[in-house]
Motif scaffolding. Sequence first.
Motif, PDB file in Angstrom:
ATOM      1  N   GLY A   1       0.828  -1.212   0.000  1.00  0.00           N
ATOM      2  CA  GLY A   1       0.000   0.000   0.000  1.00  0.00           C
ATOM      3  C   GLY A   1       0.855   1.251   0.000  1.00  0.00           C
ATOM      4  O   GLY A   1       0.572   2.220  -0.705  1.00  0.00           O
ATOM      5  N   MET A   2       1.928   1.225   0.816  1.00  0.00           N
ATOM      6  CA  MET A   2       2.832   2.366   0.917  1.00  0.00           C
ATOM      7  C   MET A   2       3.833   2.368  -0.236  1.00  0.00           C
ATOM      8  O   MET A   2       4.103   3.394  -0.834  1.00  0.00           O
ATOM      9  N   VAL A   3       4.394   1.179  -0.555  1.00  0.00           N
ATOM     10  CA  VAL A   3       5.498   1.094  -1.512  1.00  0.00           C
ATOM     11  C   VAL A   3       5.019   1.265  -2.955  1.00  0.00           C
ATOM     12  O   VAL A   3       5.632   1.973  -3.741  1.00  0.00           O
ATOM     13  N   VAL A   4       3.885   0.617  -3.297  1.00  0.00           N
ATOM     14  CA  VAL A   4       3.405   0.618  -4.688  1.00  0.00           C
ATOM     15  C   VAL A   4       2.319   1.663  -4.910  1.00  0.00           C
ATOM     16  O   VAL A   4       2.274   2.289  -5.955  1.00  0.00           O
TER      17      VAL A   4
ATOM     18  N   LEU B   1      13.052  -8.589   4.548  1.00  0.00           N
ATOM     19  CA  LEU B   1      13.099  -7.159   4.274  1.00  0.00           C
ATOM     20  C   LEU B   1      12.116  -6.865   3.149  1.00  0.00           C
ATOM     21  O   LEU B   1      11.730  -7.767   2.389  1.00  0.00           O
ATOM     22  N   VAL B   2      11.717  -5.624   3.034  1.00  0.00           N
ATOM     23  CA  VAL B   2      10.944  -5.174   1.880  1.00  0.00           C
ATOM     24  C   VAL B   2      11.908  -5.067   0.696  1.00  0.00           C
ATOM     25  O   VAL B   2      12.933  -4.382   0.775  1.00  0.00           O
ATOM     26  N   LEU B   3      11.603  -5.782  -0.397  1.00  0.00           N
ATOM     27  CA  LEU B   3      12.507  -5.864  -1.549  1.00  0.00           C
ATOM     28  C   LEU B   3      12.926  -4.486  -2.055  1.00  0.00           C
ATOM     29  O   LEU B   3      14.117  -4.227  -2.279  1.00  0.00           O
ATOM     30  N   ASP B   4      11.967  -3.592  -2.229  1.00  0.00           N
ATOM     31  CA  ASP B   4      12.266  -2.255  -2.751  1.00  0.00           C
ATOM     32  C   ASP B   4      13.260  -1.517  -1.852  1.00  0.00           C
ATOM     33  O   ASP B   4      14.104  -0.762  -2.338  1.00  0.00           O
ATOM     34  N   ASP B   5      13.149  -1.737  -0.527  1.00  0.00           N
ATOM     35  CA  ASP B   5      14.066  -1.089   0.422  1.00  0.00           C
ATOM     36  C   ASP B   5      15.492  -1.587   0.214  1.00  0.00           C
ATOM     37  O   ASP B   5      16.435  -0.792   0.148  1.00  0.00           O
ATOM     38  N   MET B   6      15.686  -2.924   0.136  1.00  0.00           N
ATOM     39  CA  MET B   6      17.055  -3.457   0.069  1.00  0.00           C
ATOM     40  C   MET B   6      17.669  -3.263  -1.315  1.00  0.00           C
ATOM     41  O   MET B   6      18.887  -3.287  -1.468  1.00  0.00           O
TER      42      MET B   6
ATOM     43  N   PRO C   1      13.726   2.689   7.137  1.00  0.00           N
ATOM     44  CA  PRO C   1      14.019   2.510   8.568  1.00  0.00           C
ATOM     45  C   PRO C   1      15.466   2.061   8.777  1.00  0.00           C
ATOM     46  O   PRO C   1      16.107   1.522   7.874  1.00  0.00           O
ATOM     47  N   ARG C   2      15.954   2.294   9.986  1.00  0.00           N
ATOM     48  CA  ARG C   2      17.346   1.970  10.335  1.00  0.00           C
ATOM     49  C   ARG C   2      17.661   0.488  10.142  1.00  0.00           C
ATOM     50  O   ARG C   2      18.796   0.107   9.869  1.00  0.00           O
ATOM     51  N   PHE C   3      16.649  -0.390  10.271  1.00  0.00           N
ATOM     52  CA  PHE C   3      16.921  -1.827  10.184  1.00  0.00           C
ATOM     53  C   PHE C   3      17.161  -2.305   8.751  1.00  0.00           C
ATOM     54  O   PHE C   3      17.499  -3.470   8.530  1.00  0.00           O
TER      55      PHE C   3
ATOM     56  N   GLY D   1       2.559   5.566  16.225  1.00  0.00           N
ATOM     57  CA  GLY D   1       3.542   5.550  15.132  1.00  0.00           C
ATOM     58  C   GLY D   1       4.279   4.230  15.053  1.00  0.00           C
ATOM     59  O   GLY D   1       3.911   3.257  15.719  1.00  0.00           O
ATOM     60  N   PHE D   2       5.301   4.205  14.188  1.00  0.00           N
ATOM     61  CA  PHE D   2       6.123   2.996  14.022  1.00  0.00           C
ATOM     62  C   PHE D   2       7.227   3.028  15.084  1.00  0.00           C
ATOM     63  O   PHE D   2       8.293   3.590  14.871  1.00  0.00           O
ATOM     64  N   LYS D   3       6.954   2.419  16.242  1.00  0.00           N
ATOM     65  CA  LYS D   3       7.838   2.521  17.405  1.00  0.00           C
ATOM     66  C   LYS D   3       8.492   1.176  17.739  1.00  0.00           C
ATOM     67  O   LYS D   3       7.788   0.180  17.947  1.00  0.00           O
ATOM     68  N   THR D   4       9.814   1.190  17.834  1.00  0.00           N
ATOM     69  CA  THR D   4      10.538  -0.002  18.283  1.00  0.00           C
ATOM     70  C   THR D   4       9.977  -0.478  19.624  1.00  0.00           C
ATOM     71  O   THR D   4       9.759   0.329  20.534  1.00  0.00           O
ATOM     72  N   GLN D   5       9.730  -1.787  19.730  1.00  0.00           N
ATOM     73  CA  GLN D   5       9.107  -2.358  20.924  1.00  0.00           C
ATOM     74  C   GLN D   5      10.165  -2.978  21.851  1.00  0.00           C
ATOM     75  O   GLN D   5      11.217  -3.410  21.402  1.00  0.00           O
ATOM     76  N   GLY D   6       9.836  -3.005  23.155  1.00  0.00           N
ATOM     77  CA  GLY D   6      10.683  -3.697  24.129  1.00  0.00           C
ATOM     78  C   GLY D   6      11.825  -2.861  24.672  1.00  0.00           C
ATOM     79  O   GLY D   6      12.747  -3.402  25.273  1.00  0.00           O
ATOM     80  N   ARG D   7      11.765  -1.524  24.463  1.00  0.00           N
ATOM     81  CA  ARG D   7      12.813  -0.669  25.046  1.00  0.00           C
ATOM     82  C   ARG D   7      12.750  -0.744  26.577  1.00  0.00           C
ATOM     83  O   ARG D   7      13.779  -0.695  27.244  1.00  0.00           O
ATOM     84  N   ASP D   8      11.522  -0.827  27.127  1.00  0.00           N
ATOM     85  CA  ASP D   8      11.308  -0.968  28.573  1.00  0.00           C
ATOM     86  C   ASP D   8      11.181  -2.464  28.890  1.00  0.00           C
ATOM     87  O   ASP D   8      10.268  -3.127  28.405  1.00  0.00           O
TER      88      ASP D   8
ATOM     89  N   VAL E   1       8.983 -11.315  13.691  1.00  0.00           N
ATOM     90  CA  VAL E   1       9.277 -10.486  14.864  1.00  0.00           C
ATOM     91  C   VAL E   1       9.841  -9.179  14.339  1.00  0.00           C
ATOM     92  O   VAL E   1      10.962  -9.139  13.827  1.00  0.00           O
ATOM     93  N   GLU E   2       9.035  -8.110  14.411  1.00  0.00           N
ATOM     94  CA  GLU E   2       9.413  -6.833  13.778  1.00  0.00           C
ATOM     95  C   GLU E   2       9.704  -5.754  14.814  1.00  0.00           C
ATOM     96  O   GLU E   2       8.952  -5.588  15.780  1.00  0.00           O
ATOM     97  N   GLY E   3      10.769  -5.011  14.584  1.00  0.00           N
ATOM     98  CA  GLY E   3      11.032  -3.779  15.330  1.00  0.00           C
ATOM     99  C   GLY E   3      11.060  -3.960  16.825  1.00  0.00           C
ATOM    100  O   GLY E   3      10.356  -3.259  17.544  1.00  0.00           O
TER     101      GLY E   3
END
Length: 279
Positions: A62-65, A229-234, A242-244, A165-172, A196-198
């Motif tokens: 939806g976002m990429v295409v 990974l998202v193909l278009d990203d790599m 994203p940083r990952f 938002g798109f927030k990394t999980q498990g910081r706490d 297992v994402e972000g």
Amino acid sequence: MSARPTDPMPNAGQGPVRRITVPQIAAAKGKTPLVALTAYSAPMAALVDPHAEVILVGDSLGMVVHGLPSTIGVTLDMMILHGQAVMRGSARAMVVIDMPFGSYEESPEQAFRNAARVMAETGAGAVKLEGGARMAPTIRFLTDRGIPVMAHIGLTPQSSNTMGGFKTQGRDQATWPAHLADASAVADAGAFAVVVEGVMEALADRITDTVAIPTIGIGASARCDGQILVLDDMLGLSGRVPRFVQKFGDLGPRADQAIADYADAVRTRSFPAPANLYR
Ligand SMILES: Nc1nc(=O)c2c([nH]1)NC[C@@H]1CN(c3ccc(C(=O)N[C@@H](CCC(=O)O)C(=O)O)cc3)CN21
Ligand SMILES: CC(C)C(=O)C(=O)O
Ligand SMILES: [Mg+2]
């Protein structure tokens, strides 16, 4: 039947094809990491197919295409249309199709009705849906009825409006028990693998060590049982990533150069050349 990597439609008109199966994916726990990438079209699926065990038709399309601001506006019809294209373009990999926002959360019955449509109309091997413990009854309902389910926990983009938002999980670390409970719940409910994402690396490692099904990481840990990974990203075709993401290619600037060269050739009348003309 062996498909060449560049065959645009290696699976067209060839009858039944032996693809990688759910038990083969499940057996990859703790072994050589699973290779997974997204694809949204037949030609991109054909490029990925020889190299990956899993091709995900992600709702990221939806976002990429389609240029949507998030994955919230993606419809079941969009997923089916792109899923059909990816099936035609691939022959060997297991194709997994994301259930889009609103197509499965209401009830196990709604999830089954829509997932069955995805399976029947695309011929894909499995569906993926976002959510941990809260989605476990739905995962059980689907797997009991013959629909393989890949789960997706941690950063779940369809929940970005409630998570801020798109927030990394498990910081706490106080949140770790809930994430571990999500992982165990989807595995106990019959999911054959879990994205297992972000999440923080140490939490991803705890999840991988805890569940008996393969973990497929994205922004998680190199110790996951696979990576996606998202193909278009790599490929370097997305703008800001994203940083990952690691860009394993830089196709964006190369496409820009090719298009600029074409525009110049048209304006100077050096294209079309004699070789491109019928005479
Ligand atoms: N092109 C693309 N790639 C993706 O990986 C992707 C999509 N689209 N669309 C659906 C979701 C959305 N995803 C995203 C999008 C942004 C971040 C992001 O900006 N992450 C921050 C983390 C900030 C924090 O630490 O909390 C980053 O800086 O990486 C993460 C995942 C992953 N998915
Ligand atoms: C990033 C992957 C896991 C995904 O869900 C998608 O592409 O939609
Ligand atoms: Mg997705």
